[in-house]
Design a protein around this motif. Structure first.
Motif, PDB file in Angstrom:
ATOM      1  N   ASN A  16     -12.025  -1.659   3.297  1.00 54.49           N
ATOM      2  CA  ASN A  16     -10.957  -2.450   3.316  1.00 54.49           C
ATOM      3  C   ASN A  16     -11.554  -3.758   5.208  1.00 54.49           C
ATOM      4  O   ASN A  16     -11.025  -4.471   4.860  1.00 54.49           O
ATOM      5  CB  ASN A  16      -9.782  -2.143   3.673  1.00 54.49           C
ATOM      6  CG  ASN A  16      -9.414  -1.718   2.582  1.00 54.49           C
ATOM      7  OD1 ASN A  16      -9.478  -1.985   1.829  1.00 54.49           O
ATOM      8  ND2 ASN A  16      -8.574  -1.690   2.299  1.00 54.49           N
ATOM      9  N   HIS A  67     -12.094   4.683   1.807  1.00 60.63           N
ATOM     10  CA  HIS A  67     -11.087   3.166   1.309  1.00 60.63           C
ATOM     11  C   HIS A  67     -10.846   2.277   2.418  1.00 60.63           C
ATOM     12  O   HIS A  67     -11.306   1.097   2.670  1.00 60.63           O
ATOM     13  CB  HIS A  67      -9.420   3.818   0.910  1.00 60.63           C
ATOM     14  CG  HIS A  67      -9.201   2.415   0.808  1.00 60.63           C
ATOM     15  ND1 HIS A  67      -7.658   2.885  -0.720  1.00 60.63           N
ATOM     16  CD2 HIS A  67      -8.678   1.322   0.721  1.00 60.63           C
ATOM     17  CE1 HIS A  67      -7.187   1.988  -0.599  1.00 60.63           C
ATOM     18  NE2 HIS A  67      -7.592   0.675  -0.472  1.00 60.63           N
ATOM     19  N   GLN A 123       1.286  -1.186  -0.103  1.00 55.97           N
ATOM     20  CA  GLN A 123       0.151   0.218  -0.002  1.00 55.97           C
ATOM     21  C   GLN A 123       0.791   1.194   0.247  1.00 55.97           C
ATOM     22  O   GLN A 123       0.905   2.212  -0.234  1.00 55.97           O
ATOM     23  CB  GLN A 123      -0.701   0.044   1.344  1.00 55.97           C
ATOM     24  CG  GLN A 123      -2.312  -0.684   1.188  1.00 55.97           C
ATOM     25  CD  GLN A 123      -3.178  -0.935   2.041  1.00 55.97           C
ATOM     26  OE1 GLN A 123      -2.429  -1.475   3.156  1.00 55.97           O
ATOM     27  NE2 GLN A 123      -3.718  -0.337   2.355  1.00 55.97           N
ATOM     28  N   GLU A 174      -2.526   4.807   0.268  1.00 56.94           N
ATOM     29  CA  GLU A 174      -2.465   4.387  -1.247  1.00 56.94           C
ATOM     30  C   GLU A 174      -3.107   6.079  -1.793  1.00 56.94           C
ATOM     31  O   GLU A 174      -3.038   6.308  -3.140  1.00 56.94           O
ATOM     32  CB  GLU A 174      -3.654   3.748  -1.432  1.00 56.94           C
ATOM     33  CG  GLU A 174      -2.848   2.266  -1.450  1.00 56.94           C
ATOM     34  CD  GLU A 174      -4.416   1.098  -1.862  1.00 56.94           C
ATOM     35  OE1 GLU A 174      -5.090   1.268  -2.524  1.00 56.94           O
ATOM     36  OE2 GLU A 174      -4.358   0.091  -0.829  1.00 56.94           O
ATOM     37  N   GLU A 175      -4.189   6.781  -0.975  1.00 54.25           N
ATOM     38  CA  GLU A 175      -5.254   7.021  -1.605  1.00 54.25           C
ATOM     39  C   GLU A 175      -4.278   8.568  -2.604  1.00 54.25           C
ATOM     40  O   GLU A 175      -4.860   9.814  -2.589  1.00 54.25           O
ATOM     41  CB  GLU A 175      -6.486   7.734  -0.912  1.00 54.25           C
ATOM     42  CG  GLU A 175      -6.978   6.384  -1.213  1.00 54.25           C
ATOM     43  CD  GLU A 175      -7.526   5.946  -1.830  1.00 54.25           C
ATOM     44  OE1 GLU A 175      -7.571   7.520  -2.911  1.00 54.25           O
ATOM     45  OE2 GLU A 175      -8.032   4.886  -1.968  1.00 54.25           O
ATOM     46  N   TRP A 188      -5.525   1.437 -11.057  1.00 57.52           N
ATOM     47  CA  TRP A 188      -5.632   1.237  -9.487  1.00 57.52           C
ATOM     48  C   TRP A 188      -6.112  -0.461  -9.313  1.00 57.52           C
ATOM     49  O   TRP A 188      -5.575  -1.100  -8.557  1.00 57.52           O
ATOM     50  CB  TRP A 188      -6.605   2.043  -8.610  1.00 57.52           C
ATOM     51  CG  TRP A 188      -6.825   1.755  -7.111  1.00 57.52           C
ATOM     52  CD1 TRP A 188      -6.115   1.475  -6.404  1.00 57.52           C
ATOM     53  CD2 TRP A 188      -8.244   1.554  -6.845  1.00 57.52           C
ATOM     54  NE1 TRP A 188      -6.614   1.409  -5.283  1.00 57.52           N
ATOM     55  CE2 TRP A 188      -7.666   1.723  -5.201  1.00 57.52           C
ATOM     56  CE3 TRP A 188      -9.052   1.812  -7.108  1.00 57.52           C
ATOM     57  CZ2 TRP A 188      -8.828   1.689  -4.065  1.00 57.52           C
ATOM     58  CZ3 TRP A 188     -10.380   1.952  -5.963  1.00 57.52           C
ATOM     59  CH2 TRP A 188     -10.237   1.573  -4.271  1.00 57.52           C
ATOM     60  N   ALA A 234      -4.389   3.236   3.444  1.00 51.37           N
ATOM     61  CA  ALA A 234      -5.144   3.396   2.536  1.00 51.37           C
ATOM     62  C   ALA A 234      -4.512   4.871   2.388  1.00 51.37           C
ATOM     63  O   ALA A 234      -5.490   5.117   1.334  1.00 51.37           O
ATOM     64  CB  ALA A 234      -6.854   3.186   3.929  1.00 51.37           C
ATOM     65  N   SER A 241     -10.329  10.346   1.372  1.00 58.14           N
ATOM     66  CA  SER A 241     -10.775   9.107   0.478  1.00 58.14           C
ATOM     67  C   SER A 241      -9.963   8.039   1.313  1.00 58.14           C
ATOM     68  O   SER A 241     -10.331   6.700   0.727  1.00 58.14           O
ATOM     69  CB  SER A 241      -9.690   9.433  -0.780  1.00 58.14           C
ATOM     70  OG  SER A 241      -8.678  10.227  -0.792  1.00 58.14           O
ATOM     71  N   SER A 245     -13.511   4.033  -7.654  1.00 56.28           N
ATOM     72  CA  SER A 245     -13.162   5.339  -8.138  1.00 56.28           C
ATOM     73  C   SER A 245     -14.131   6.182  -8.904  1.00 56.28           C
ATOM     74  O   SER A 245     -13.581   7.778  -8.659  1.00 56.28           O
ATOM     75  CB  SER A 245     -11.930   4.795  -9.304  1.00 56.28           C
ATOM     76  OG  SER A 245     -11.506   6.016  -9.575  1.00 56.28           O
ATOM     77  N   THR A 277     -12.813  -1.472  -8.628  1.00 63.41           N
ATOM     78  CA  THR A 277     -11.806  -0.562  -8.172  1.00 63.41           C
ATOM     79  C   THR A 277     -13.057   0.452  -9.496  1.00 63.41           C
ATOM     80  O   THR A 277     -11.683   1.930  -8.792  1.00 63.41           O
ATOM     81  CB  THR A 277     -10.621  -1.210  -8.326  1.00 63.41           C
ATOM     82  OG1 THR A 277     -10.495  -1.276 -10.725  1.00 63.41           O
ATOM     83  CG2 THR A 277      -9.952  -1.880  -7.889  1.00 63.41           C
TER      84      THR A 277
END
Length: 257
Positions: A215, A211, A48, A134-135, A163, A131, A207, A189, A185
């Protein structure tokens, strides 16, 4: 380098390509490294942090650009009803997905937090950190960067495809599983992209929160990482339903550049 409002094609493509390359390569390297650590994957996956490293490289190579596109990641500002609606959409996706999975299998799967191998509070905090790692790349850097060249919907779909493909191990599963995962995804998105279209502050928090909820919901209510097609299909379709709701409610400008 600081781009103009639209930017040049080269000024957008080069940083986007560098970010994507670093995100993919770093994620692969971190995935290999995790195997040598005692960190459980249910707590956090080192992959991540690949997008976050991509952001760092872009910030080093294009500092002015990075400051501009990341300006909405944090900072002061009102988000109005967008934040609650986005987080509520994550809950809606999970309710629809778990419900559909329950109808398909005759049993709603639930893993009690106490049955997990690590303390649930630790998992929540670690999942939020992962998260956000990633975001900050996908929604806080790449989304506003590509938005300079594409419309909101096209940008969201493009980021969603990248993604999804970034989750390389998914494509070791069956084609039906991989297809349903990509549907999820891209749809998520679209939800985040349209929700954050006019948000100029707290994009990372919003975001990352969305996320994290997804998860945690997948961890507790669905065994989508087992490779079984039914749960990931139920999840993908529920994400699509949520995306269609956001597209339907969005103004006509989402179809324009």
């Amino acid at each position: 380098m600081v781009l103009t409002e639209r930017g040049t094609a080269r000024g957008v493509v080069a940083p986007a390509a560098v970010f994507s390359a670093v995100a993919f390569v770093a994620a692969g390297a971190l995935g290999v490294a995790q195997a040598a650590t005692p960190i459980p994957a249910e707590v956090i996956q080192l992959t991540q942090f690949g997008p976050a490293l991509g952001v760092v490289v872009v910030a080093v190579l294009w500092p002015g650009l990075a400051r501009t596109v990341l300006s909405g990641a944090v900072g002061r500002g009102r988000v109005g009803a967008t934040g609650p609606l986005l987080l509520a959409t994550a809950v809606l996706i999970l309710v629809l997905g778990a419900g559909a999975y329950g109808l398909l299998t005759g049993d709603v799967r639930f893993t009690a937090p106490g049955a997990l191998s690590s303390p649930f509070a630790l998992i929540v905090v670690a999942q939020f950190i992962g998260a956000c790692a990633e975001e900050i790349g996908w929604r806080c850097l790449l989304q506003p960067l590509l938005r300079r060249r594409l419309g909101p919907l096209a940008t969201s779909i493009t980021v969603g495809v990248l993604w999804g493909v970034w989750h390389v191990p998914v494509f070791g599963q069956s084609p039906a599983y991989a297809g349903a995962f990509l549907l999820a995804t891209v749809s998520m998105s679209v939800v985040m992209g349209l929700a954050l279209e006019r948000v100029r502050a707290h994009r990372l928090l919003l975001s990352g929160g969305f996320h994290t909820l997804i998860n945690l919901g997948l961890l507790l209510f669905m065994d989508e990482e087992s490779g079984a097609v039914a749960p990931i299909t139920a999840f993908g379709v529920s994400c699509l339903v949520a995306a269609l709701i956001w597209v339907w409610r969005a103004p006509a400008r989402i179809h324009l550049r």
